[in-house]
Design a protein around this motif. Sequence first.
Motif, PDB file in Angstrom:
ATOM      1  N   UNK A 277       2.072 -19.054  10.493  1.00 21.78           N
ATOM      2  CA  UNK A 277       2.245 -18.205  11.658  1.00 21.78           C
ATOM      3  C   UNK A 277       1.709 -16.812  11.358  1.00 21.78           C
ATOM      4  N   UNK A 278       2.164 -15.877  12.121  1.00 17.82           N
ATOM      5  CA  UNK A 278       1.681 -14.505  11.990  1.00 17.82           C
ATOM      6  C   UNK A 278       2.468 -13.752  10.917  1.00 17.82           C
ATOM      7  N   UNK A 279       1.801 -12.829  10.252  1.00 16.97           N
ATOM      8  CA  UNK A 279       2.471 -11.958   9.285  1.00 16.97           C
ATOM      9  C   UNK A 279       3.021 -10.710   9.948  1.00 16.97           C
ATOM     10  N   UNK A 280       2.750 -10.554  11.227  1.00 14.17           N
ATOM     11  CA  UNK A 280       3.152  -9.344  11.939  1.00 14.17           C
ATOM     12  C   UNK A 280       4.662  -9.164  11.879  1.00 14.17           C
ATOM     13  N   UNK A 281       5.090  -8.059  11.319  1.00  9.88           N
ATOM     14  CA  UNK A 281       6.504  -7.738  11.221  1.00  9.88           C
ATOM     15  C   UNK A 281       7.241  -8.421  10.086  1.00  9.88           C
ATOM     16  N   UNK A 282       6.592  -9.294   9.342  1.00 16.53           N
ATOM     17  CA  UNK A 282       7.269 -10.014   8.263  1.00 16.53           C
ATOM     18  C   UNK A 282       7.082  -9.335   6.907  1.00 16.53           C
ATOM     19  N   UNK A 283       6.032  -8.543   6.751  1.00 16.90           N
ATOM     20  CA  UNK A 283       5.772  -7.908   5.459  1.00 16.90           C
ATOM     21  C   UNK A 283       6.628  -6.675   5.231  1.00 16.90           C
ATOM     22  N   UNK A 284       6.864  -5.915   6.256  1.00 19.56           N
ATOM     23  CA  UNK A 284       7.589  -4.668   6.094  1.00 19.56           C
ATOM     24  C   UNK A 284       6.689  -3.618   5.467  1.00 19.56           C
ATOM     25  N   UNK A 285       7.266  -2.730   4.696  1.00 16.75           N
ATOM     26  CA  UNK A 285       6.519  -1.679   3.983  1.00 16.75           C
ATOM     27  C   UNK A 285       6.777  -1.815   2.482  1.00 16.75           C
ATOM     28  N   UNK A 286       6.116  -2.764   1.823  1.00 16.59           N
ATOM     29  CA  UNK A 286       6.378  -2.968   0.400  1.00 16.59           C
ATOM     30  C   UNK A 286       5.780  -1.846  -0.453  1.00 16.59           C
ATOM     31  N   UNK A 287       6.376  -1.655  -1.607  1.00 19.17           N
ATOM     32  CA  UNK A 287       5.813  -0.709  -2.574  1.00 19.17           C
ATOM     33  C   UNK A 287       4.584  -1.307  -3.250  1.00 19.17           C
ATOM     34  N   UNK A 288       4.600  -2.624  -3.431  1.00 16.59           N
ATOM     35  CA  UNK A 288       3.506  -3.323  -4.110  1.00 16.59           C
ATOM     36  C   UNK A 288       3.169  -4.592  -3.352  1.00 16.59           C
ATOM     37  N   UNK A 289       1.900  -4.765  -3.029  1.00 12.41           N
ATOM     38  CA  UNK A 289       1.417  -5.964  -2.358  1.00 12.41           C
ATOM     39  C   UNK A 289       0.477  -6.673  -3.327  1.00 12.41           C
TER      40      UNK A 289
ATOM     41  N   UNK B  90      -2.964  -9.270   6.183  1.00 10.71           N
ATOM     42  CA  UNK B  90      -2.067  -8.483   5.333  1.00 10.71           C
ATOM     43  C   UNK B  90      -2.556  -7.049   5.191  1.00 10.71           C
ATOM     44  N   UNK B  91      -3.857  -6.870   5.028  1.00 15.17           N
ATOM     45  CA  UNK B  91      -4.396  -5.519   4.899  1.00 15.17           C
ATOM     46  C   UNK B  91      -4.234  -4.737   6.201  1.00 15.17           C
ATOM     47  N   UNK B  92      -4.374  -5.412   7.340  1.00 15.96           N
ATOM     48  CA  UNK B  92      -4.161  -4.742   8.628  1.00 15.96           C
ATOM     49  C   UNK B  92      -2.704  -4.356   8.816  1.00 15.96           C
ATOM     50  N   UNK B  93      -1.783  -5.185   8.357  1.00 15.89           N
ATOM     51  CA  UNK B  93      -0.352  -4.891   8.495  1.00 15.89           C
ATOM     52  C   UNK B  93       0.070  -3.709   7.640  1.00 15.89           C
ATOM     53  N   UNK B  94      -0.505  -3.562   6.461  1.00 15.35           N
ATOM     54  CA  UNK B  94      -0.086  -2.504   5.538  1.00 15.35           C
ATOM     55  C   UNK B  94      -0.938  -1.247   5.657  1.00 15.35           C
ATOM     56  N   UNK B  95      -1.900  -1.260   6.562  1.00 19.88           N
ATOM     57  CA  UNK B  95      -2.775  -0.095   6.733  1.00 19.88           C
ATOM     58  C   UNK B  95      -1.955   1.114   7.162  1.00 19.88           C
ATOM     59  N   UNK B  96      -2.221   2.246   6.529  1.00 23.07           N
ATOM     60  CA  UNK B  96      -1.521   3.475   6.878  1.00 23.07           C
ATOM     61  C   UNK B  96      -0.228   3.682   6.115  1.00 23.07           C
ATOM     62  N   UNK B  97       0.160   2.734   5.292  1.00 25.80           N
ATOM     63  CA  UNK B  97       1.391   2.862   4.512  1.00 25.80           C
ATOM     64  C   UNK B  97       1.108   3.322   3.101  1.00 25.80           C
ATOM     65  N   UNK B  98       2.149   3.394   2.312  1.00 27.82           N
ATOM     66  CA  UNK B  98       2.032   3.836   0.931  1.00 27.82           C
ATOM     67  C   UNK B  98       1.975   2.673  -0.046  1.00 27.82           C
ATOM     68  N   UNK B  99       1.691   1.480   0.426  1.00 30.54           N
ATOM     69  CA  UNK B  99       1.714   0.295  -0.425  1.00 30.54           C
ATOM     70  C   UNK B  99       0.552   0.308  -1.408  1.00 30.54           C
ATOM     71  N   UNK B 100       0.859  -0.069  -2.644  1.00 26.07           N
ATOM     72  CA  UNK B 100      -0.170  -0.294  -3.639  1.00 26.07           C
ATOM     73  C   UNK B 100      -0.618  -1.742  -3.512  1.00 26.07           C
ATOM     74  N   UNK B 101      -1.921  -1.965  -3.371  1.00 28.64           N
ATOM     75  CA  UNK B 101      -2.456  -3.309  -3.167  1.00 28.64           C
ATOM     76  C   UNK B 101      -3.184  -3.737  -4.422  1.00 28.64           C
ATOM     77  N   UNK B 102      -2.756  -4.889  -4.957  1.00 29.01           N
ATOM     78  CA  UNK B 102      -3.361  -5.430  -6.171  1.00 29.01           C
ATOM     79  C   UNK B 102      -3.917  -6.802  -5.851  1.00 29.01           C
TER      80      UNK B 102
END
Length: 94
Positions: free
Chosen positions: A35-47, A62-74
Amino acid sequence: MSVVILGGNECMVRQYKSLCQSFDCSAKVFPKLGGSLKGRLGRPDLLVLFTDTISHKMVQNALNETRGGDSTIVRCRTSSMSALRDVLRQHAAV
């Protein structure tokens, strides 16, 4: 610290979560797109994106959902426990 893991093996979800708990991190694991990831990821510190076992569409969502946040993406190529352990050692403050 909150961690979201995308991709990986379905049978290792419990092991991924227990490894994150050993680093005092709370984890959400999504081994495949259900399904969709919309609203399921939240604002994680680390993705963490296991790119070997994840679809390109799921990465983009996932990148669209976390855009504009402070998440570190690995992006990690392999979805092994040792690869996740290395990522957590580098990014989780112990």
